[in-house]
Design a protein around this motif. Structure first.
Motif, PDB file in Angstrom:
ATOM      1  N   ALA A  21      65.773  22.294  43.763  1.00  0.00           N
ATOM      2  CA  ALA A  21      65.472  20.871  43.576  1.00  0.00           C
ATOM      3  C   ALA A  21      64.000  20.559  43.802  1.00  0.00           C
ATOM      4  O   ALA A  21      63.508  19.527  43.343  1.00  0.00           O
ATOM      5  CB  ALA A  21      66.330  20.020  44.511  1.00  0.00           C
ATOM      6  N   THR A  22      63.306  21.440  44.507  1.00  0.00           N
ATOM      7  CA  THR A  22      61.869  21.273  44.754  1.00  0.00           C
ATOM      8  C   THR A  22      61.165  22.592  44.481  1.00  0.00           C
ATOM      9  O   THR A  22      61.772  23.658  44.573  1.00  0.00           O
ATOM     10  CB  THR A  22      61.590  20.833  46.208  1.00  0.00           C
TER      11      THR A  22
ATOM     12  N   THR B 256      53.984  17.562  38.580  1.00  0.00           N
ATOM     13  CA  THR B 256      54.667  17.721  39.858  1.00  0.00           C
ATOM     14  C   THR B 256      54.560  19.133  40.434  1.00  0.00           C
ATOM     15  O   THR B 256      54.806  19.336  41.622  1.00  0.00           O
ATOM     16  CB  THR B 256      56.152  17.367  39.714  1.00  0.00           C
TER      17      THR B 256
ATOM     18  N   SER C  82      64.790  21.642  36.009  1.00  0.00           N
ATOM     19  CA  SER C  82      64.215  20.417  35.423  1.00  0.00           C
ATOM     20  C   SER C  82      63.688  20.684  34.015  1.00  0.00           C
ATOM     21  O   SER C  82      62.682  20.104  33.593  1.00  0.00           O
ATOM     22  CB  SER C  82      63.082  19.892  36.318  1.00  0.00           C
TER      23      SER C  82
ATOM     24  N   HIS D  83      62.901  17.743  31.689  1.00  0.00           N
ATOM     25  CA  HIS D  83      61.977  16.720  32.170  1.00  0.00           C
ATOM     26  C   HIS D  83      60.634  16.811  31.449  1.00  0.00           C
ATOM     27  O   HIS D  83      60.212  17.884  31.006  1.00  0.00           O
ATOM     28  CB  HIS D  83      61.744  16.858  33.676  1.00  0.00           C
TER      29      HIS D  83
ATOM     30  N   LYS E  97      63.330  16.807  49.489  1.00  0.00           N
ATOM     31  CA  LYS E  97      63.898  16.545  48.169  1.00  0.00           C
ATOM     32  C   LYS E  97      63.820  15.084  47.736  1.00  0.00           C
ATOM     33  O   LYS E  97      63.341  14.778  46.641  1.00  0.00           O
ATOM     34  CB  LYS E  97      65.345  17.021  48.142  1.00  0.00           C
TER      35      LYS E  97
ATOM     36  N   GLN F 267      61.456  13.713  44.598  1.00  0.00           N
ATOM     37  CA  GLN F 267      62.035  13.154  43.387  1.00  0.00           C
ATOM     38  C   GLN F 267      61.613  11.700  43.172  1.00  0.00           C
ATOM     39  O   GLN F 267      61.435  11.261  42.038  1.00  0.00           O
ATOM     40  CB  GLN F 267      63.558  13.279  43.441  1.00  0.00           C
TER      41      GLN F 267
ATOM     42  N   ARG G  17      58.125  11.911  41.856  1.00  0.00           N
ATOM     43  CA  ARG G  17      58.181  12.452  40.490  1.00  0.00           C
ATOM     44  C   ARG G  17      58.501  11.347  39.494  1.00  0.00           C
ATOM     45  O   ARG G  17      57.868  11.239  38.438  1.00  0.00           O
ATOM     46  CB  ARG G  17      59.238  13.555  40.418  1.00  0.00           C
ATOM     47  N   ASP G  18      59.459  10.514  39.837  1.00  0.00           N
ATOM     48  CA  ASP G  18      59.809   9.381  38.972  1.00  0.00           C
ATOM     49  C   ASP G  18      58.632   8.411  38.849  1.00  0.00           C
ATOM     50  O   ASP G  18      58.380   7.859  37.765  1.00  0.00           O
ATOM     51  CB  ASP G  18      61.024   8.639  39.534  1.00  0.00           C
TER      52      ASP G  18
END
Length: 279
Positions: A69-70, A108, A141, A144, A254, A258, A261-262
Motif C-alpha cells: 500500500a506504500t 508519489t 497502483s 493510477h 498508509k 494515500q 496522494r489524492d
C-alpha cells in the motif's frame, strides 16, 4: 513533440512556424507518447504509465509478489554497507532508472526512488529489496495516474518543506516542493540538500529589513519579496496534517500517504474517466 493549449489559432500559427524550419507530420490527438498514455474525457485528461509499469513488473518478476500500500516501510533507514554486495549491479541500476522514469506520472514515488538511487555505485541486497518494495507498490497502483480536470479559474499554489537533517549518512536535509494550477500537480521535486527553516524563510521575504548575514540571498529571493509586498504572492504556514509535500521528504503511514496522494491529483483511472472517453 506535444503541442497543447486552448487557443486553436495560436496552435495553428505555431505549427506553421515550426513547419518552415522542420519537417513535420501532424498525428492528431495524443494517445501514446514515449511510454506516456493519455486518455481524454469530457472532464479532462488522464496521464499514466500503466503499460510501461506492467512491462517493468514482468522484467523484474514481481507479478506474483504481494502488493504493497506504500512504497517504503515506515522509519526505514538504509545504510551503505547493509546487506551483501550485488553480483549484478547493472540489473539494479536498470531497475532504479526505470523507476525514475515512472516518476513522470507517479510523483508519489519520487522520494523513495531518490533514496535507493543514492546506492547506484555499490548496491547491496538490502538496497535491491527496497527498490523491489517500490515496485510492489507500483503493482498495487497500476491504474493510477495524474488526473488533470478542466478548471474555470487559474490559481497557482505551491507547498514546500524540508525533512531537517534526515539523511543518516551526512545529515543533509531532504527538500520537497510541489506546484499545481488546479486539481493536480504540474511540478514537483524531492531533493537532498540543506535548507533553512521554513518559518524563517517566510519572515525573511516578508520583512524588508535585511541584515548583513543575508547578503548571500540571490536576486530571485528578492523577487519573491517584492511579489509578497505587492500581494501577488501569499506565503502561509501549513499545518503538519495538511503538509502535502511530506510525501516528498519521508516515508508515511498508509492513511496519510494515500490522503496526500489524492491531494496531488494521483487517482485511479476509473475515478478520473467516468463518462465519455476519447483518444
Amino acid at each position: 513533440m506535444i503541442i497543447t493549449g486552448d487557443n486553436k489559432l495560436e496552435i495553428s500559427n505555431l505549427r506553421k512556424d515550426l513547419s518552415v524550419r522542420f519537417e513535420m507530420k501532424i498525428l492528431g490527438q495524443i494517445g501514446y507518447f514515449l511510454g506516456l498514455e493519455v486518455e481524454k474525457s469530457d472532464r479532462g485528461y488522464f496521464v499514466s504509465h500503466k503499460s510501461c509499469a506492467e512491462s517493468l513488473l514482468e522484467c523484474f518478476i514481481i507479478r506474483e509478489s504481494k502488493e504493497k500500500a506504500t512504497p517504503m516501510e515506515l522509519n526505514l533507514k538504509l545504510k551503505k554497507d547493509e546487506g551483501e554486495a550485488l553480483k549484478d549491479v547493472i540489473k539494479f541500476r536498470q531497475l532504479v532508472g526505470s523507476l525514475i522514469y515512472l516518476t513522470i506520472t507517479r510523483p508519489t514515488i519520487s522520494y523513495f526512488v531518490g533514496v535507493v538511487s543514492q546506492f547506484m555505485q555499490n548496491p547491496t541486497t538490502s538496497h535491491l529489496n527496497v527498490a523491489k518494495r517500490i515496485l510492489r507498490y507500483v503493482k498495487g497502483s497500476l491504474s493510477h495516474g495524474l488526473w488533470y480536470k478542466r478548471c474555470d479559474t487559474f490559481l497557482l499554489s505551491g507547498f514546500t518543506d524540508a525533512n531537517c537533517a534526515g539523511d543518516t549518512h551526512d545529515r543533509r536535509s531532504t527538500l520537497g516542493y510541489c506546484f499545481s494550477t488546479g486539481s493536480t500537480v504540474v511540478s514537483w521535486c524531492s531533493n537532498v540538500q540543506i535548507k533553512c527553516d521554513n518559518e524563517s524563510a517566510i519572515k525573511l521575504v516578508s520583512n524588508p529589513v535585511f541584515h548583513a548575514r543575508t547578503k548571500h540571498v540571490e536576486i530571485r529571493h528578492h523577487f519573491v519579496h517584492e511579489k509578497v509586498l505587492s500581494e501577488e504572492i501569499e506565503l502561509t504556514t501549513v499545518r503538519t496534517n495538511s503538509q502535502v509535500v511530506d510525501i516528498f521528504t519521508k516515508a508515511l503511514e498508509k492513511s496519510k500517504f494515500q490522503y496526500f496522494r489524492d491531494a496531488l491529483g494521483v487517482v485511479h483511472c476509473e475515478l478520473a474517466l467516468r463518462g465519455s472517453v476519447t483518444n
